[in-house]
Design an enzyme around this catalytic site. Structure first.
Site, PDB file in Angstrom:
ATOM      1  N   ASN A   7       0.879  -1.171   0.000  1.00 22.15           N
ATOM      2  CA  ASN A   7       0.000   0.000   0.000  1.00 22.15           C
ATOM      3  C   ASN A   7       0.916   1.220   0.000  1.00 22.15           C
ATOM      4  OD1 ASN A   7      -1.769   2.047   0.514  1.00 22.15           O
ATOM      5  ND2 ASN A   7      -2.698   1.104   2.329  1.00 22.15           N
ATOM      6  N   LYS A  14       3.303   0.825   3.103  1.00 24.30           N
ATOM      7  CA  LYS A  14       2.914  -0.219   4.052  1.00 24.30           C
ATOM      8  C   LYS A  14       3.024  -1.542   3.324  1.00 24.30           C
ATOM      9  CE  LYS A  14      -0.628   2.193   6.627  1.00 24.30           C
ATOM     10  NZ  LYS A  14      -2.060   2.374   6.618  1.00 24.30           N
ATOM     11  N   ARG A  95      -2.651  -2.145  -3.348  1.00 27.27           N
ATOM     12  CA  ARG A  95      -3.866  -1.367  -3.103  1.00 27.27           C
ATOM     13  C   ARG A  95      -3.833  -0.144  -4.010  1.00 27.27           C
ATOM     14  NH1 ARG A  95      -5.302   2.896   1.437  1.00 27.27           N
ATOM     15  NH2 ARG A  95      -7.501   3.080   0.933  1.00 27.27           N
ATOM     16  N   HIS A 184     -13.191   2.562   0.365  1.00 23.43           N
ATOM     17  CA  HIS A 184     -13.128   1.522   1.412  1.00 23.43           C
ATOM     18  C   HIS A 184     -13.726   0.200   0.904  1.00 23.43           C
ATOM     19  CE1 HIS A 184     -13.523   4.883   4.695  1.00 23.43           C
ATOM     20  NE2 HIS A 184     -12.242   4.670   4.407  1.00 23.43           N
ATOM     21  N   ARG A 245     -12.561  14.998   8.325  1.00 18.33           N
ATOM     22  CA  ARG A 245     -13.340  15.329   7.122  1.00 18.33           C
ATOM     23  C   ARG A 245     -14.790  15.583   7.508  1.00 18.33           C
ATOM     24  NH1 ARG A 245     -11.992  10.146   3.772  1.00 18.33           N
ATOM     25  NH2 ARG A 245     -10.062   9.709   4.889  1.00 18.33           N
ATOM     26  N   ASP A 286      -9.475  11.799  17.861  1.00 20.22           N
ATOM     27  CA  ASP A 286      -9.442  10.429  18.374  1.00 20.22           C
ATOM     28  C   ASP A 286     -10.569  10.276  19.392  1.00 20.22           C
ATOM     29  OD1 ASP A 286      -8.794   8.063  19.925  1.00 20.22           O
ATOM     30  OD2 ASP A 286      -6.861   8.107  18.892  1.00 20.22           O
ATOM     31  N   ARG A 288     -11.049   8.255  21.692  1.00 15.76           N
ATOM     32  CA  ARG A 288     -10.652   8.020  23.095  1.00 15.76           C
ATOM     33  C   ARG A 288     -10.461   9.337  23.818  1.00 15.76           C
ATOM     34  NH1 ARG A 288      -6.437   3.748  20.746  1.00 15.76           N
ATOM     35  NH2 ARG A 288      -6.506   5.390  19.188  1.00 15.76           N
ATOM     36  N   ILE A 335     -13.020   2.744  15.206  1.00 12.51           N
ATOM     37  CA  ILE A 335     -14.144   3.150  16.062  1.00 12.51           C
ATOM     38  C   ILE A 335     -15.208   2.046  16.104  1.00 12.51           C
ATOM     39  CG2 ILE A 335     -15.980   4.863  16.376  1.00 12.51           C
ATOM     40  CD1 ILE A 335     -14.161   6.853  14.791  1.00 12.51           C
ATOM     41  N   GLU A 388      -7.803  -5.350   5.570  1.00 17.73           N
ATOM     42  CA  GLU A 388      -7.706  -5.009   4.148  1.00 17.73           C
ATOM     43  C   GLU A 388      -6.553  -5.738   3.467  1.00 17.73           C
ATOM     44  OE1 GLU A 388      -9.020  -0.715   3.334  1.00 17.73           O
ATOM     45  OE2 GLU A 388      -8.643  -0.732   5.479  1.00 17.73           O
TER      46      GLU A 388
HETATM   47  P1  ADP Z   1      -7.708   4.520   9.568  1.00 17.05           P
HETATM   48  O1  ADP Z   1      -8.890   5.063   8.844  1.00 17.05           O
HETATM   49  O2  ADP Z   1      -6.577   5.504   9.716  1.00 17.05           O
HETATM   50  O3  ADP Z   1      -7.279   3.133   9.149  1.00 17.05           O
HETATM   51  P2  ADP Z   1      -8.567   3.207  12.012  1.00 17.05           P
HETATM   52  O4  ADP Z   1      -9.567   2.286  11.443  1.00 17.05           O
HETATM   53  O5  ADP Z   1      -7.322   2.644  12.586  1.00 17.05           O
HETATM   54  O6  ADP Z   1      -8.232   4.410  11.048  1.00 17.05           O
HETATM   55  O7  ADP Z   1      -9.321   4.056  13.168  1.00 17.05           O
HETATM   56  C1  ADP Z   1      -8.640   5.028  13.897  1.00 17.05           C
HETATM   57  C2  ADP Z   1      -9.608   5.667  14.889  1.00 17.05           C
HETATM   58  O8  ADP Z   1     -10.231   4.643  15.673  1.00 17.05           O
HETATM   59  C3  ADP Z   1      -8.922   6.565  15.913  1.00 17.05           C
HETATM   60  O9  ADP Z   1      -8.793   7.870  15.450  1.00 17.05           O
HETATM   61  C4  ADP Z   1      -9.883   6.490  17.085  1.00 17.05           C
HETATM   62  O10 ADP Z   1     -10.858   7.515  16.969  1.00 17.05           O
HETATM   63  C5  ADP Z   1     -10.572   5.164  16.950  1.00 17.05           C
HETATM   64  N1  ADP Z   1     -10.164   4.197  17.970  1.00 17.05           N
HETATM   65  C6  ADP Z   1      -9.106   3.371  17.969  1.00 17.05           C
HETATM   66  N2  ADP Z   1      -9.064   2.625  19.098  1.00 17.05           N
HETATM   67  C7  ADP Z   1     -10.149   2.993  19.823  1.00 17.05           C
HETATM   68  C8  ADP Z   1     -10.695   2.601  21.095  1.00 17.05           C
HETATM   69  N3  ADP Z   1     -10.107   1.675  21.826  1.00 17.05           N
HETATM   70  N4  ADP Z   1     -11.824   3.199  21.494  1.00 17.05           N
HETATM   71  C9  ADP Z   1     -12.430   4.141  20.740  1.00 17.05           C
HETATM   72  N5  ADP Z   1     -11.969   4.558  19.548  1.00 17.05           N
HETATM   73  C10 ADP Z   1     -10.850   3.996  19.097  1.00 17.05           C
END
Ligand code: ADP
Length: 402
Positions: A7, A14, A95, A184, A245, A286, A288, A335, A388
């Site tokens: 990727n 990656k 990808r 996606h 976004r 994020d 969290r 999430i 993925e």
């Molecule tokens: P990407 O689109 O970059 O692949 P991910 O699927 O890894 O993103 O999702 C990243 C987001 O997931 C983080 O910004 C955060 O908001 C959320 N996230 C990750 N771990 C947790 C958790 N334990 N609890 C709540 N939200 C989380």
């Protein structure tokens, strides 16, 4: 069969090396900060197993070509590496973000395919060029291995015209291919296939709503195993509220921002892509951090959470209307897999649609696929961790075995 999955981004690569007999990940890693003063090369051998070990090197990486060479050095390293020679790699899966209307399936890469990906650069100016860098480098370094492109847009090429056309002057579609494409797709397709397994049904008999909530987010309505609508559009900006976004806004916003704030189009584009979404509303992207801020009484963190979940709920209900009958809803990505509050709020008040979340199961933490609905729920609710790389690897393997 050993496959290398790549990727390639603007300043990163990656990669994952998989042995497909048991779908085992032999190595997984990242080359970061390509073209900057100091680069970073990371590799984890046998991740998540008792043989796991990590290697990390900081050194300048001037180009994607050099980055890939460093990865090959690591994989073939006499002491720590796991293959003796690049000839052990049977095929490479890439990808690729945008396949436009040219690609609805994984495709063996030829010069014509490279030209078609180039042709789609106007649709994905930030993504397709670095994806092409990865392809060019890999074709040079692995001249004997078949190379396969797996497109983020491909799964959604089954959308009917009523879902993919914008209500704009038709020349925009006919001459400039302005339409909804969706993204996606690799994740939605993977989650849909896993969801069908959880239901014990053939995918082509399943109506599903897959909910990918990560930094970028999208939802897909799947009828008889095929995407019939999705929330991302011509670019990955439409639809749900994302980390940075905005998702859906009034298209007249651009004119307002230009006339009243004096912003030019690149500044507006930057704002909507990088400074909006959760981050725009509360300064954090994020979840969290946002939950912690909500606990501490931060009013805008609460607004951010509310807007996110409300938009999710609106899309979900609209996709129920698109499908009529739904077998299951599947949450995935950072999430979707980890956040019980967002799942509960997304599904809140939808009991009359037959959606009933088991609150106890929803709170349980786990990294495996699981069911979260009550016995009474006519639509089943799942969490299905997305993968993925594995999806690209499976599609690559299937194609080259043909
Ligand atoms: P990407 O689109 O970059 O692949 P991910 O699927 O890894 O993103 O999702 C990243 C987001 O997931 C983080 O910004 C955060 O908001 C959320 N996230 C990750 N771990 C947790 C958790 N334990 N609890 C709540 N939200 C989380």
């Amino acid at each position: 069969m050993k496959l290398l999955i790549i990727n390639s981004g603007s300043s990163s690569i990656k990669y994952q090396l998989l042995a497909m007999e048991k779908e085992e990940v032999l190595a997984s890693g990242l080359v970061e900060r390509i073209g900057e003063a100091m680069g970073l090369i990371k590799c984890t051998f046998f991740p998540d197993s008792d043989r796991q070990h990590k290697v990390e090197k900081e050194e300048p990486v001037v180009s994607h070509n050099q980055g890939m060479l460093r990865v090959i050095d690591l994989l073939c390293d006499a002491k720590e590496g796991i293959i003796a020679d690049t000839k052990e790699i049977d095929a490479i899966g890439h990808r690729v973000v945008h396949g436009g209307e040219d690609f609805s399936d994984p495709t063996l890469i030829t010069d014509e395919v490279v030209a078609a990906i180039e042709k789609n650069i106007p649709l994905a100016p930030l993504h397709n060029p670095p994806n092409l860098d990865g392809i060019r480098v890999a074709r040079q370094l692995f001249p004997d291995a078949p190379q396969v492109a797996v497109f983020d847009t491909a799964f959604h090429q089954s959308m009917p015209s009523r879902a993919f056309l914008y209500a704009l002057p038709r020349e925009l579609y006919e001459k400039h291919r302005v339409r909804r494409y969706g993204f996606h797709g690799t994740s939605h397709a993977y989650v849909a296939a896993e969801c069908a397994k959880m239901l014990g049904k053939e995918l082509n008999t399943c109506n599903l709503i897959t909910v990918h909530l990560g930094n970028g987010s999208s939802m897909t309505a799947i009828e008889k195993g095929k995407s019939v609508d999705t929330s991302l559009g011509m670019t990955p900006l439409e639809g749900l509220v994302m980390g940075t976004r905005c998702g859906d806004v009034d298209p007249a916003l651009h004119l307002f921002l230009q006339q009243n704030l004096g912003l030019d189009l690149p500044a507006i584009d930057r704002m909507l892509n990088k400074e909006s979404g959760l981050k725009g509303l509360c300064g954090m992207n994020d979840l969290r951090d946002i939950h912690r801020a909500v606990e501490a009484g931060d009013e805008w963190a609460q607004h951010a959470l509310d807007v996110l979940c409300y938009r999710n709920r609106k899309y979900l209900a609209s996709f129920i209307a698109v499908l009529g009958q739904v077998d299951a809803i599947a949450f995935t990505a950072g999430i979707g897999e980890n956040d019980p509050v967002v799942r509960a709020e997304t599904l809140r008040g939808l009991e009359n649609f037959g959606i009933m979340l088991d609150e106890v199961k929803n709170q349980e933490r786990s990294c495996i696929a699981r069911c979260l609905s009550t016995e009474a729920s006519t639509i089943r609710i799942f969490v299905i961790p997305t993968n993925e790389e594995l999806s690209i690897a499976r599609q690559t393997a299937r194609l080259i075995q043909k």
